[in-house]
Design a protein around this motif. Structure first.
Motif, PDB file in Angstrom:
ATOM      1  N   LEU A   1      21.653  42.843  58.798  1.00 34.73           N
ATOM      2  CA  LEU A   1      20.952  42.265  57.253  1.00 34.73           C
ATOM      3  C   LEU A   1      22.220  42.945  56.336  1.00 34.73           C
ATOM      4  CD1 LEU A   1      17.584  43.395  57.476  1.00 34.73           C
ATOM      5  CD2 LEU A   1      18.439  40.605  57.677  1.00 34.73           C
ATOM      6  N   HIS A   2      21.689  41.950  55.299  1.00 29.73           N
ATOM      7  CA  HIS A   2      23.588  42.225  54.022  1.00 29.73           C
ATOM      8  C   HIS A   2      22.836  41.088  53.238  1.00 29.73           C
ATOM      9  CE1 HIS A   2      26.710  43.517  51.839  1.00 29.73           C
ATOM     10  NE2 HIS A   2      26.988  42.335  51.490  1.00 29.73           N
ATOM     11  N   ASN A   3      23.003  42.298  51.526  1.00 26.59           N
ATOM     12  CA  ASN A   3      23.321  41.581  50.343  1.00 26.59           C
ATOM     13  C   ASN A   3      23.570  42.291  49.231  1.00 26.59           C
ATOM     14  OD1 ASN A   3      22.252  39.913  47.773  1.00 26.59           O
ATOM     15  ND2 ASN A   3      20.106  40.328  47.950  1.00 26.59           N
ATOM     16  N   ASP A   4      25.117  41.094  48.997  1.00 28.06           N
ATOM     17  CA  ASP A   4      25.744  41.682  48.033  1.00 28.06           C
ATOM     18  C   ASP A   4      25.240  42.196  46.418  1.00 28.06           C
ATOM     19  OD1 ASP A   4      27.904  41.164  49.667  1.00 28.06           O
ATOM     20  OD2 ASP A   4      28.739  39.698  48.289  1.00 28.06           O
ATOM     21  N   LEU A   5      24.101  41.180  46.260  1.00 26.13           N
ATOM     22  CA  LEU A   5      23.246  41.593  45.321  1.00 26.13           C
ATOM     23  C   LEU A   5      22.780  42.816  45.288  1.00 26.13           C
ATOM     24  CD1 LEU A   5      21.744  37.549  43.758  1.00 26.13           C
ATOM     25  CD2 LEU A   5      23.615  39.022  43.355  1.00 26.13           C
ATOM     26  N   GLN A   6      22.096  43.373  46.002  1.00 31.45           N
ATOM     27  CA  GLN A   6      21.519  44.326  46.567  1.00 31.45           C
ATOM     28  C   GLN A   6      21.433  45.828  45.788  1.00 31.45           C
ATOM     29  OE1 GLN A   6      19.166  45.919  49.733  1.00 31.45           O
ATOM     30  NE2 GLN A   6      20.155  47.488  50.050  1.00 31.45           N
ATOM     31  N   VAL A   7      22.921  45.590  45.493  1.00 33.82           N
ATOM     32  CA  VAL A   7      23.859  47.041  44.776  1.00 33.82           C
ATOM     33  C   VAL A   7      22.826  46.555  43.136  1.00 33.82           C
ATOM     34  CG1 VAL A   7      26.101  46.414  44.741  1.00 33.82           C
ATOM     35  CG2 VAL A   7      25.735  48.723  44.380  1.00 33.82           C
ATOM     36  N   ALA A   8      23.736  45.837  42.906  1.00 35.57           N
ATOM     37  CA  ALA A   8      23.335  45.681  41.227  1.00 35.57           C
ATOM     38  C   ALA A   8      21.872  45.900  41.000  1.00 35.57           C
ATOM     39  CB  ALA A   8      24.026  44.245  40.839  1.00 35.57           C
ATOM     40  N   ALA A   9      20.099  44.980  41.722  1.00 34.37           N
ATOM     41  CA  ALA A   9      19.259  44.860  41.497  1.00 34.37           C
ATOM     42  C   ALA A   9      18.405  46.503  41.573  1.00 34.37           C
ATOM     43  CB  ALA A   9      18.289  44.451  42.896  1.00 34.37           C
ATOM     44  N   VAL A  10      19.198  46.814  42.572  1.00 39.42           N
ATOM     45  CA  VAL A  10      18.721  48.689  42.566  1.00 39.42           C
ATOM     46  C   VAL A  10      19.375  49.325  40.726  1.00 39.42           C
ATOM     47  CG1 VAL A  10      19.305  51.230  43.786  1.00 39.42           C
ATOM     48  CG2 VAL A  10      18.943  48.895  45.102  1.00 39.42           C
ATOM     49  N   ARG A  11      20.042  48.493  40.990  1.00 36.64           N
ATOM     50  CA  ARG A  11      20.861  49.557  39.244  1.00 36.64           C
ATOM     51  C   ARG A  11      19.966  49.620  38.115  1.00 36.64           C
ATOM     52  NH1 ARG A  11      26.924  50.550  36.807  1.00 36.64           N
ATOM     53  NH2 ARG A  11      26.378  49.013  36.093  1.00 36.64           N
TER      54      ARG A  11
END
Length: 314
Positions: free
Chosen positions: A236-246
């Motif tokens: 599982l991986h999502n490039d957008l996750q780091v932005a959503a978490v910020r």
């Protein structure tokens, strides 16, 4: 199919989706990003019922708060009905009643499911008899996730996510969806990812853009073919996750909580803020749902893959 009588309705159900994997390219000159994603349709549905009417209107009920949804021409379901009417030369209208269960602005494609279900329902109601390919073409004009809501199952999406190819998935995967109280704007999450990449140029990390055109890792396809939840959890991986978490730092704590409570893995779905936790079995998913609920988190057990938009009754 002929146009329904005035007292008849068409009921279509369409699923929400999880992005099992998502790689995001850099923004192009038009501001859009090419993506490569693995979609899975899950058993959290939108129900659209349509009746013949003089105008095209929409109203909402459901298990999520629909009070803030627009009901004017900016609504995606209204856009879908109007696009179909223009394309097929339909002179009349339709009254849409939508029962929502997919979180709003939650990264699960609820609005896209509404649009896909509206296309199928109005096609049946008006007797336009468009082919599946024709409906898919209209869906792609409405939004990147709308074509997948039509097809369902498990698929790879490229381009803006609307160029689909089926992916073989064996068996059923069990998910617990942690639903946030507030949504996240998809454009805002993409802008945040762009900002992170500018801040960390040359630094490897979760913000790193793919070196070439984005692609789905082969490990995801292998896990799906094998029907192996543990293997899929590792892919599982999502490039957008780091932005959503910020933008919503509490998401990191939520993922940790779910994994400590027994999830194989947790991932922000799409642009978030819904977090999808993968469980090994249905029983473990139910136990995880109970644990999250005890922590005052709204949690829903779902499974996938499931069918795309289809008629339930006419």
């Amino acid at each position: 199919m002929t146009i329904a009588a005035a007292d008849e309705s068409v009921h279509v159900r369409a699923p929400g989706k999880i992005n099992l994997f998502m790689r995001v390219g850099d923004a192009g000159a038009d501001g859009y990003h090419d993506v490569a994603t693995a979609y899975q349709a899950v058993s959290l549905y939108e129900d659209v019922r349509v009746w013949p009417d003089d105008r095209i209107t929409v109203s909402f009920t459901g298990t999520v708060d629909t009070s803030g949804l627009p009901t004017d021409s900016s609504n995606l379901a209204i856009k879908a009905a109007k696009l179909l009417a223009r394309t097929a030369g339909v002179p009349g209208g339709a009254r849409l009643e939508i029962t929502k269960h997919v979180p709003i602005a939650g990264g699960m494609g609820g609005g896209s499911a509404d649009a896909a279900a509206t296309l199928v329902a109005c096609d049946a109601l008006w007797g336009t008899a468009l082919s599946r390919d024709d409906l898919h073409g209209l869906a792609a004009k409405l939004g990147a996730d709308v074509p997948f809501a039509l097809t369902g199952g498990t698929a790879i999406g490229t381009g803006r996510g609307d160029r689909l190819s089926p992916a073989l998935a064996t068996g059923s995967f069990h998910w617990v969806l942690a639903i946030a109280e507030h949504g996240l704007s998809t454009p805002a999450v993409y802008r945040e990812l762009d900002a992170l990449r500018l801040e960390h140029v040359g630094e490897p990390g979760p913000w790193t853009a793919p070196g070439g055109p984005p692609a789905v890792d082969h490990s995801v396809l292998q896990a799906l073919r094998a029907g192996d939840a543990a293997q899929l959890a590792g892919a599982l991986h999502n490039d957008l996750q780091v932005a959503a978490v910020r933008l919503a730092p509490e998401l990191a704590e939520l993922i940790d909580l779910g994994e400590q409570a027994g999830a194989l893995a947790g991932i922000v779905s799409g642009s978030g803020p819904t977090v999808a936790f993968l469980a090994a079995t249905s029983e473990e998913a139910i136990a995880l749902q109970v644990a999250l609920s005890a922590a005052r988190i709204k949690a829903v057990h779902a499974h996938g893959p499931v069918h795309g938009a289809r008629i339930m009754s006419v």
